[in-house]
Motif scaffolding. Structure first.
Motif, short mmCIF file in Angstrom:
data_model
loop_
_atom_site.label_atom_id
_atom_site.label_comp_id
_atom_site.label_asym_id
_atom_site.label_seq_id
_atom_site.Cartn_x
_atom_site.Cartn_y
_atom_site.Cartn_z
N ASN A 45 2.42 111.42 37.61
CA ASN A 45 3.70 111.51 38.31
C ASN A 45 4.61 112.45 37.52
O ASN A 45 5.29 112.05 36.59
N LYS A 46 4.61 113.70 37.90
CA LYS A 46 5.30 114.74 37.12
C LYS A 46 6.81 114.55 37.07
O LYS A 46 7.47 115.10 36.21
N LYS A 47 7.39 113.76 37.98
CA LYS A 47 8.84 113.53 37.92
C LYS A 47 9.22 112.83 36.62
O LYS A 47 10.33 112.95 36.15
N ASN A 70 8.43 99.55 33.46
CA ASN A 70 8.33 99.21 34.87
C ASN A 70 9.57 98.45 35.34
O ASN A 70 10.11 98.72 36.40
N GLU A 71 10.02 97.49 34.54
CA GLU A 71 11.21 96.71 34.92
C GLU A 71 12.46 97.58 34.94
O GLU A 71 13.31 97.43 35.82
N THR A 72 12.58 98.46 33.99
CA THR A 72 13.78 99.28 33.85
C THR A 72 13.76 100.51 34.74
O THR A 72 14.76 100.86 35.37
N TYR A 73 12.62 101.20 34.79
CA TYR A 73 12.54 102.48 35.48
C TYR A 73 11.63 102.49 36.70
O TYR A 73 11.42 103.52 37.30
N LYS A 74 11.06 101.32 37.04
CA LYS A 74 10.17 101.21 38.21
C LYS A 74 9.00 102.20 38.13
O LYS A 74 8.78 103.02 38.99
N MET A 75 8.27 102.10 37.04
CA MET A 75 7.16 102.99 36.77
C MET A 75 5.85 102.33 37.20
O MET A 75 5.53 101.23 36.77
N ASP A 76 5.10 103.00 38.05
CA ASP A 76 3.80 102.49 38.53
C ASP A 76 2.71 102.96 37.57
O ASP A 76 2.54 104.16 37.35
N TYR A 77 1.99 102.00 36.97
CA TYR A 77 0.98 102.34 35.97
C TYR A 77 -0.17 101.33 36.00
O TYR A 77 -0.03 100.22 36.53
N ASN A 78 -1.29 101.73 35.42
CA ASN A 78 -2.45 100.85 35.23
C ASN A 78 -2.96 101.03 33.81
O ASN A 78 -3.02 102.17 33.32
N ILE A 79 -3.33 99.93 33.17
CA ILE A 79 -3.92 99.98 31.84
C ILE A 79 -5.34 99.49 31.94
O ILE A 79 -5.60 98.40 32.44
N LYS A 80 -6.27 100.35 31.46
CA LYS A 80 -7.67 100.01 31.54
C LYS A 80 -8.42 100.67 30.38
O LYS A 80 -8.37 101.89 30.24
N ILE A 85 -2.72 105.01 32.99
CA ILE A 85 -2.57 106.01 34.05
C ILE A 85 -1.27 105.71 34.79
O ILE A 85 -1.07 104.62 35.30
N ILE A 86 -0.38 106.70 34.82
CA ILE A 86 0.89 106.59 35.50
C ILE A 86 0.79 107.32 36.83
O ILE A 86 0.41 108.49 36.88
N ASN A 87 1.12 106.61 37.91
CA ASN A 87 1.04 107.20 39.25
C ASN A 87 2.42 107.42 39.84
O ASN A 87 3.38 106.88 39.44
#
Length: 87
Positions: A45-47, A70-80, A85-87
């Motif tokens: 997510n380049k923004k 995520n709580e503060t900036y509403k960042m969509d991510y997955n940890i694996k 990975i941030i989408n």
């Protein structure tokens, strides 16, 4: 030449295991987090690259750090498997 007062804590807190971020572009934060937590972060997510972030972390895990993002900036991510990975 410009002389100005700086907060050195922002630059030396890593010695004590702390991360202090004051209006830092997210793309620079990614590098700090990768080194500190020994993970690979892929930002799709380049923004987020130029987004300025202010936060501080001490004993938090990388999962807790991203929960705060995520709580503060509403960042969509997955940890694996050591990769975020941030989408």
């Amino acid at each position: 030449m410009l002389i100005e007062e700086v907060n050195i804590a922002e630059h030396i807190n890593w010695i004590n295991g702390k991360i202090l971020l004051r209006h830092v572009p997210f793309k620079k934060i990614v590098k700090k987090l990768e080194r500190h937590y020994n993970v690979k972060i892929i930002n799709n997510n380049k923004k987020w690259g130029q987004e300025l972030i202010t936060a501080s972390f001490d004993i938090e895990t990388i999962d807790q750090v991203f929960q705060v993002f995520n709580e503060t900036y509403k960042m969509d991510y997955n940890i694996k498997e050591g990769q975020i990975i941030i989408n």
